[in-house]
Design a protein around this motif. Structure first.
Motif, mmCIF file in Angstrom:
data_model
loop_
_atom_site.group_PDB
_atom_site.id
_atom_site.type_symbol
_atom_site.label_atom_id
_atom_site.label_comp_id
_atom_site.label_asym_id
_atom_site.label_seq_id
_atom_site.Cartn_x
_atom_site.Cartn_y
_atom_site.Cartn_z
ATOM 1 N N GLN A 69 80.875 -16.716 38.417
ATOM 2 C CA GLN A 69 81.546 -16.324 37.173
ATOM 3 C C GLN A 69 82.384 -17.459 36.594
ATOM 4 O OE1 GLN A 69 80.659 -13.873 35.392
ATOM 5 N NE2 GLN A 69 79.349 -13.088 37.025
ATOM 6 N N VAL A 70 82.973 -18.277 37.427
ATOM 7 C CA VAL A 70 83.705 -19.442 36.906
ATOM 8 C C VAL A 70 82.755 -20.330 36.113
ATOM 9 C CG1 VAL A 70 84.920 -21.565 37.540
ATOM 10 C CG2 VAL A 70 85.537 -19.394 38.641
ATOM 11 N N VAL A 71 81.593 -20.600 36.688
ATOM 12 C CA VAL A 71 80.585 -21.414 35.998
ATOM 13 C C VAL A 71 80.130 -20.729 34.716
ATOM 14 C CG1 VAL A 71 78.260 -22.377 36.175
ATOM 15 C CG2 VAL A 71 79.836 -22.543 38.114
ATOM 16 N N ARG A 72 79.883 -19.433 34.780
ATOM 17 C CA ARG A 72 79.395 -18.694 33.612
ATOM 18 C C ARG A 72 80.451 -18.600 32.511
ATOM 19 N NH1 ARG A 72 76.413 -17.419 37.836
ATOM 20 N NH2 ARG A 72 74.298 -16.575 37.581
ATOM 21 N N ILE A 73 81.721 -18.504 32.887
ATOM 22 C CA ILE A 73 82.787 -18.494 31.872
ATOM 23 C C ILE A 73 82.764 -19.808 31.093
ATOM 24 C CG2 ILE A 73 85.299 -18.616 31.553
ATOM 25 C CD1 ILE A 73 85.465 -16.484 33.847
ATOM 26 N N LEU A 74 82.694 -20.903 31.809
ATOM 27 C CA LEU A 74 82.652 -22.208 31.142
ATOM 28 C C LEU A 74 81.415 -22.319 30.253
ATOM 29 C CD1 LEU A 74 83.825 -24.440 34.103
ATOM 30 C CD2 LEU A 74 85.173 -23.719 32.120
ATOM 31 N N ALA A 75 80.275 -21.901 30.758
ATOM 32 C CA ALA A 75 79.033 -21.965 29.983
ATOM 33 C C ALA A 75 79.095 -21.051 28.761
ATOM 34 C CB ALA A 75 77.842 -21.602 30.865
ATOM 35 N N SER A 76 79.692 -19.875 28.911
ATOM 36 C CA SER A 76 79.742 -18.933 27.792
ATOM 37 C C SER A 76 80.549 -19.500 26.623
ATOM 38 C CB SER A 76 80.317 -17.584 28.233
ATOM 39 O OG SER A 76 81.698 -17.678 28.509
ATOM 40 N N LEU A 77 81.530 -20.309 26.926
ATOM 41 C CA LEU A 77 82.344 -20.906 25.866
ATOM 42 C C LEU A 77 81.568 -21.945 25.062
ATOM 43 C CD1 LEU A 77 85.642 -21.284 27.878
ATOM 44 C CD2 LEU A 77 85.229 -19.704 25.976
ATOM 45 N N VAL A 78 80.562 -22.542 25.683
ATOM 46 C CA VAL A 78 79.804 -23.617 25.043
ATOM 47 C C VAL A 78 78.462 -23.136 24.495
ATOM 48 C CG1 VAL A 78 78.706 -25.853 25.453
ATOM 49 C CG2 VAL A 78 80.903 -25.328 26.528
ATOM 50 N N ILE A 79 77.770 -22.289 25.231
ATOM 51 C CA ILE A 79 76.361 -22.018 24.951
ATOM 52 C C ILE A 79 76.110 -20.729 24.164
ATOM 53 C CG2 ILE A 79 74.123 -21.623 26.077
ATOM 54 C CD1 ILE A 79 75.072 -23.495 28.274
ATOM 55 N N SER A 80 77.043 -19.807 24.114
ATOM 56 C CA SER A 80 76.805 -18.482 23.511
ATOM 57 C C SER A 80 76.173 -18.538 22.124
ATOM 58 C CB SER A 80 78.102 -17.690 23.422
ATOM 59 O OG SER A 80 78.598 -17.421 24.702
ATOM 60 N N ARG A 81 76.593 -19.461 21.303
ATOM 61 C CA ARG A 81 76.077 -19.532 19.928
ATOM 62 C C ARG A 81 74.765 -20.299 19.841
ATOM 63 N NH1 ARG A 81 78.929 -17.749 15.641
ATOM 64 N NH2 ARG A 81 81.012 -17.053 16.128
ATOM 65 N N ILE A 82 74.421 -21.020 20.884
ATOM 66 C CA ILE A 82 73.221 -21.852 20.856
ATOM 67 C C ILE A 82 72.014 -21.093 21.402
ATOM 68 C CG2 ILE A 82 72.180 -23.986 21.711
ATOM 69 C CD1 ILE A 82 75.097 -25.064 21.962
ATOM 70 N N TRP A 83 72.163 -20.536 22.602
ATOM 71 C CA TRP A 83 71.045 -19.856 23.260
ATOM 72 C C TRP A 83 71.572 -18.955 24.362
ATOM 73 C CZ3 TRP A 83 69.395 -19.980 28.381
ATOM 74 C CH2 TRP A 83 68.162 -19.349 28.624
ATOM 75 N N VAL A 84 70.992 -17.772 24.461
ATOM 76 C CA VAL A 84 71.282 -16.876 25.582
ATOM 77 C C VAL A 84 69.975 -16.233 26.035
ATOM 78 C CG1 VAL A 84 73.676 -16.366 24.944
ATOM 79 C CG2 VAL A 84 71.849 -14.945 24.050
ATOM 80 N N PRO A 85 69.837 -15.980 27.333
ATOM 81 C CA PRO A 85 68.639 -15.303 27.832
ATOM 82 C C PRO A 85 68.763 -13.796 27.587
ATOM 83 C CG PRO A 85 70.062 -15.877 29.647
ATOM 84 C CD PRO A 85 70.709 -16.418 28.409
ATOM 85 N N LEU A 86 68.004 -13.299 26.655
ATOM 86 C CA LEU A 86 68.091 -11.905 26.244
ATOM 87 C C LEU A 86 68.012 -10.959 27.442
ATOM 88 C CD1 LEU A 86 68.233 -9.967 23.837
ATOM 89 C CD2 LEU A 86 65.745 -9.944 23.837
ATOM 90 N N GLY A 87 68.937 -10.021 27.489
ATOM 91 C CA GLY A 87 68.924 -8.994 28.522
ATOM 92 C C GLY A 87 69.551 -9.391 29.841
ATOM 93 N N ASN A 88 69.892 -10.660 29.996
ATOM 94 C CA ASN A 88 70.479 -11.111 31.257
ATOM 95 C C ASN A 88 71.767 -10.343 31.501
ATOM 96 O OD1 ASN A 88 72.266 -12.945 33.001
ATOM 97 N ND2 ASN A 88 70.261 -13.908 33.166
ATOM 98 N N THR A 89 71.915 -9.818 32.711
ATOM 99 C CA THR A 89 73.059 -8.957 33.020
ATOM 100 C C THR A 89 74.332 -9.715 33.361
ATOM 101 O OG1 THR A 89 72.255 -8.765 35.284
ATOM 102 C CG2 THR A 89 71.642 -7.011 33.735
#
Length: 112
Positions: A69-89
């Motif tokens: 989750q630490v890694v995902r928090i950092l990634a979410s701040l950068v990548i959310s507007r660019i690309w996300v894997p649809l449906g990923n939980t």
């Protein structure tokens, strides 16, 4: 984020938080996963869902979840507007880049 989608996201978060306060970690996490699916295309909701997953992981004493989750928090701040894997939980038990099937009720909200 459109109103109907935001309301559904906030409802899932509210359910998760209520279950979190009851220390029902598994059910809280389930609703956080649903919130993640709804909010992953938007920076703040996406990051909020991961923050709460981190909190659940901490209470479960799940080192893999906390680290993930630490890694995902950092990634979410950068990548959310660019690309996300649809449906990923969003949990550390799945690849952060793996698209997953979306539950039908959530798909209807995402399509609206």
């Amino acid at each position: 984020m459109k109103t109907q989608l935001r309301e559904a996201f906030e409802e899932e978060m509210a359910r998760a938080k209520a279950l979190y306060r009851q220390q029902n970690w598994d059910q809280a996490f389930h609703h956080l996963e649903r919130a993640h699916i709804l909010g992953q295309r938007f920076v703040i909701p996406h990051t909020r869902s991961h923050w709460w997953m981190l909190k659940v992981g901490w209470h479960r004493r799940d080192r893999q979840e906390v680290t993930g989750q630490v890694v995902r928090i950092l990634a979410s701040l950068v990548i959310s507007r660019i690309w996300v894997p649809l449906g990923n939980t969003g949990g550390a038990n799945v690849s952060p880049v793996k698209p997953m099937p979306v539950p039908a009720d959530l798909q209807a909200l995402l399509d609206a």
